[in-house]
Enzyme design. Structure first.
Site, PDB file in Angstrom:
ATOM      1  N   ARG A   1     116.668  85.231  78.763  1.00 23.67           N
ATOM      2  CA  ARG A   1     117.716  84.459  79.084  1.00 23.67           C
ATOM      3  C   ARG A   1     118.911  85.227  78.042  1.00 23.67           C
ATOM      4  O   ARG A   1     118.302  85.559  76.828  1.00 23.67           O
ATOM      5  CB  ARG A   1     117.533  82.988  79.101  1.00 23.67           C
ATOM      6  CG  ARG A   1     116.488  82.508  79.793  1.00 23.67           C
ATOM      7  CD  ARG A   1     116.606  80.921  79.688  1.00 23.67           C
ATOM      8  NE  ARG A   1     115.547  80.400  80.525  1.00 23.67           N
ATOM      9  CZ  ARG A   1     114.183  80.185  80.480  1.00 23.67           C
ATOM     10  NH1 ARG A   1     113.688  80.725  79.241  1.00 23.67           N
ATOM     11  NH2 ARG A   1     113.430  79.442  81.327  1.00 23.67           N
TER      12      ARG A   1
ATOM     13  N   LYS B   1     113.005  77.688  76.431  1.00 16.67           N
ATOM     14  CA  LYS B   1     113.390  76.297  76.650  1.00 16.67           C
ATOM     15  C   LYS B   1     112.237  75.387  76.445  1.00 16.67           C
ATOM     16  O   LYS B   1     110.964  75.861  76.767  1.00 16.67           O
ATOM     17  CB  LYS B   1     113.860  75.985  78.196  1.00 16.67           C
ATOM     18  CG  LYS B   1     115.256  76.765  78.482  1.00 16.67           C
ATOM     19  CD  LYS B   1     115.492  76.290  79.918  1.00 16.67           C
ATOM     20  CE  LYS B   1     116.793  76.910  80.377  1.00 16.67           C
ATOM     21  NZ  LYS B   1     117.220  76.632  81.949  1.00 16.67           N
TER      22      LYS B   1
ATOM     23  N   HIS C   1     123.312  86.627  83.691  1.00 15.09           N
ATOM     24  CA  HIS C   1     121.925  86.040  84.047  1.00 15.09           C
ATOM     25  C   HIS C   1     121.409  86.673  85.403  1.00 15.09           C
ATOM     26  O   HIS C   1     120.158  86.666  85.494  1.00 15.09           O
ATOM     27  CB  HIS C   1     122.308  84.599  84.289  1.00 15.09           C
ATOM     28  CG  HIS C   1     120.953  83.676  84.539  1.00 15.09           C
ATOM     29  ND1 HIS C   1     120.140  83.535  83.349  1.00 15.09           N
ATOM     30  CD2 HIS C   1     120.558  83.091  85.526  1.00 15.09           C
ATOM     31  CE1 HIS C   1     119.216  82.629  83.709  1.00 15.09           C
ATOM     32  NE2 HIS C   1     119.453  82.451  84.985  1.00 15.09           N
TER      33      HIS C   1
ATOM     34  N   ARG D   1     118.508  88.873  84.683  1.00 12.09           N
ATOM     35  CA  ARG D   1     117.137  88.380  84.684  1.00 12.09           C
ATOM     36  C   ARG D   1     116.420  88.219  85.885  1.00 12.09           C
ATOM     37  O   ARG D   1     115.357  88.369  86.397  1.00 12.09           O
ATOM     38  CB  ARG D   1     117.344  87.013  83.936  1.00 12.09           C
ATOM     39  CG  ARG D   1     116.027  86.172  83.932  1.00 12.09           C
ATOM     40  CD  ARG D   1     116.178  84.859  82.973  1.00 12.09           C
ATOM     41  NE  ARG D   1     115.446  83.599  83.328  1.00 12.09           N
ATOM     42  CZ  ARG D   1     114.317  83.571  82.889  1.00 12.09           C
ATOM     43  NH1 ARG D   1     113.715  84.412  81.897  1.00 12.09           N
ATOM     44  NH2 ARG D   1     113.715  82.360  83.171  1.00 12.09           N
TER      45      ARG D   1
ATOM     46  N   HIS E   1     108.915  79.916  83.072  1.00 11.84           N
ATOM     47  CA  HIS E   1     109.208  78.701  83.732  1.00 11.84           C
ATOM     48  C   HIS E   1     108.108  77.823  83.570  1.00 11.84           C
ATOM     49  O   HIS E   1     107.165  77.999  83.611  1.00 11.84           O
ATOM     50  CB  HIS E   1     109.085  79.346  85.413  1.00 11.84           C
ATOM     51  CG  HIS E   1     110.540  79.891  85.858  1.00 11.84           C
ATOM     52  ND1 HIS E   1     110.430  80.569  86.848  1.00 11.84           N
ATOM     53  CD2 HIS E   1     111.730  80.110  85.240  1.00 11.84           C
ATOM     54  CE1 HIS E   1     111.456  81.173  86.916  1.00 11.84           C
ATOM     55  NE2 HIS E   1     112.294  80.888  85.938  1.00 11.84           N
TER      56      HIS E   1
ATOM     57  N   TYR F   1     112.159  83.495  94.234  1.00 11.19           N
ATOM     58  CA  TYR F   1     112.089  85.008  93.862  1.00 11.19           C
ATOM     59  C   TYR F   1     111.685  85.618  95.292  1.00 11.19           C
ATOM     60  O   TYR F   1     111.745  86.621  95.664  1.00 11.19           O
ATOM     61  CB  TYR F   1     111.646  85.752  92.910  1.00 11.19           C
ATOM     62  CG  TYR F   1     112.603  85.326  91.599  1.00 11.19           C
ATOM     63  CD1 TYR F   1     113.880  85.723  91.538  1.00 11.19           C
ATOM     64  CD2 TYR F   1     112.173  84.224  90.649  1.00 11.19           C
ATOM     65  CE1 TYR F   1     114.750  85.394  90.461  1.00 11.19           C
ATOM     66  CE2 TYR F   1     113.019  83.978  89.458  1.00 11.19           C
ATOM     67  CZ  TYR F   1     114.178  84.523  89.427  1.00 11.19           C
ATOM     68  OH  TYR F   1     115.058  84.251  88.550  1.00 11.19           O
TER      69      TYR F   1
END
Length: 299
Positions: A151, A174, A242, A245, A268, A277
């Protein structure tokens, strides 16, 4: 002079005066060689005399050889730089390049940035930056996002201690979740080149990527640089930082990566976030099929 002497001088200018990356030097030298041989140019005066219609014909021949729109736009940028340099060497009081717009891509459905487009974006940003070290900086950030799936905040969170990268890097994403990501040789080279050129001291605990005044680099500056590059290359508005990515994920999936491994690489929290995806890759496959299969019906 001879073609060999012109190319040697052009390479030295890019390497020593402009301090371009080795990848950029190779690309610009190759573009120059093709033009010189195609037009049989053996002096800076002859190169300086190349006009827009000459470039248009040259690029048309390159497109006939299978060159993509993004690569054609990149080659045009390289040749404009060559001609501007030639005009300066020839003593032209206004050593500007011929005015010629690059090819535009048709806008369509949002799609991942292709490997060719990703590298062209990174290189064009490097070549057109206001200062050489800033171009090297932005190129390094974008290659981290495309080559490692970071990211933008993760790339900008790296510290001075990360200036010398290994084959893998531990990233904090995150929620403070850590993951191990691969670092490609081209990315390691880009970060190392930026570190050499950065005018600010890169101490271990300070941000690796610096703004023009020495403070931490903001995401907005990277986004603006990429916006300029995508306009120059004729890419859609969906070609954001982004999107690099997303492209990392889509290309790995298309190459056979399994969803669980991809989930780990992207950081994730749930597999559901990664499953999107599969839809993107299926859409890309269908688009390719419709464009290539002689019996396919476009709807």
């Amino acid at each position: 002079m001879s073609e060999v002497e012109l190319i040697a001088q052009w390479r030295a200018h890019l390497t020593d005066a402009r301090r371009r990356s080795p990848h950029t030097v190779r690309a610009y030298v190759s573009a120059a060689q093709r033009l010189l041989r195609g037009k049989q140019l053996i002096s800076w005066d002859e190169v300086a005399a190349v006009e827009a219609h000459d470039l248009r014909g040259h690029l048309a021949n390159r497109r006939a050889e299978g060159l993509s729109n993004a690569s054609a736009a990149r080659e045009l940028s390289a040749l404009k730089a060559l001609i501007a340099y030639a005009r300066s060497e020839a003593g032209d009081p206004d050593p500007s390049a011929p005015r010629l717009r690059g090819p535009r891509l048709k806008k369509g459905l949002p799609r991942p940035v292709t490997p060719d487009e990703a590298l062209n974006i990174a290189e064009l940003i490097d070549e057109t930056a206001s200062e050489d070290w800033i171009g090297s900086r932005d190129r390094a950030v974008l290659l981290l996002m495309y080559g490692s799936g970071l990211r933008i905040a993760e790339a900008l969170s790296l510290r001075g201690r990360d200036a010398v990268l290994a084959e893998t890097l531990m990233v904090t994403g995150k929620g403070g979740k850590q993951r191990l990501v691969p670092i490609l040789p081209i990315t390691r080279e880009a970060v190392s080149e930026y570190a050499k050129q950065c005018p600010w001291p890169l101490t271990a605990d300070e941000p690796l990527f610096r703004g023009a005044k020495g403070g931490p680099l903001s995401a907005g500056m990277v986004q603006k640089a990429m916006a300029r590059a995508r306009r120059a290359l004729g890419l859609p508005d969906t070609a954001t930082p982004h999107a690099l990515r997303h492209s990392f994920a889509t290309h790995l999936l298309g190459a056979g990566a399994d969803l669980r491994s991809l989930q780990e690489l992207l950081g994730h929290a749930s597999l559901g976030s990664t499953q999107i995806y599969t839809k993107v890759d299926a859409a890309s496959l269908l688009e390719t099929y419709r464009g290539a299969h002689p019996r396919a019906k476009k709807r």
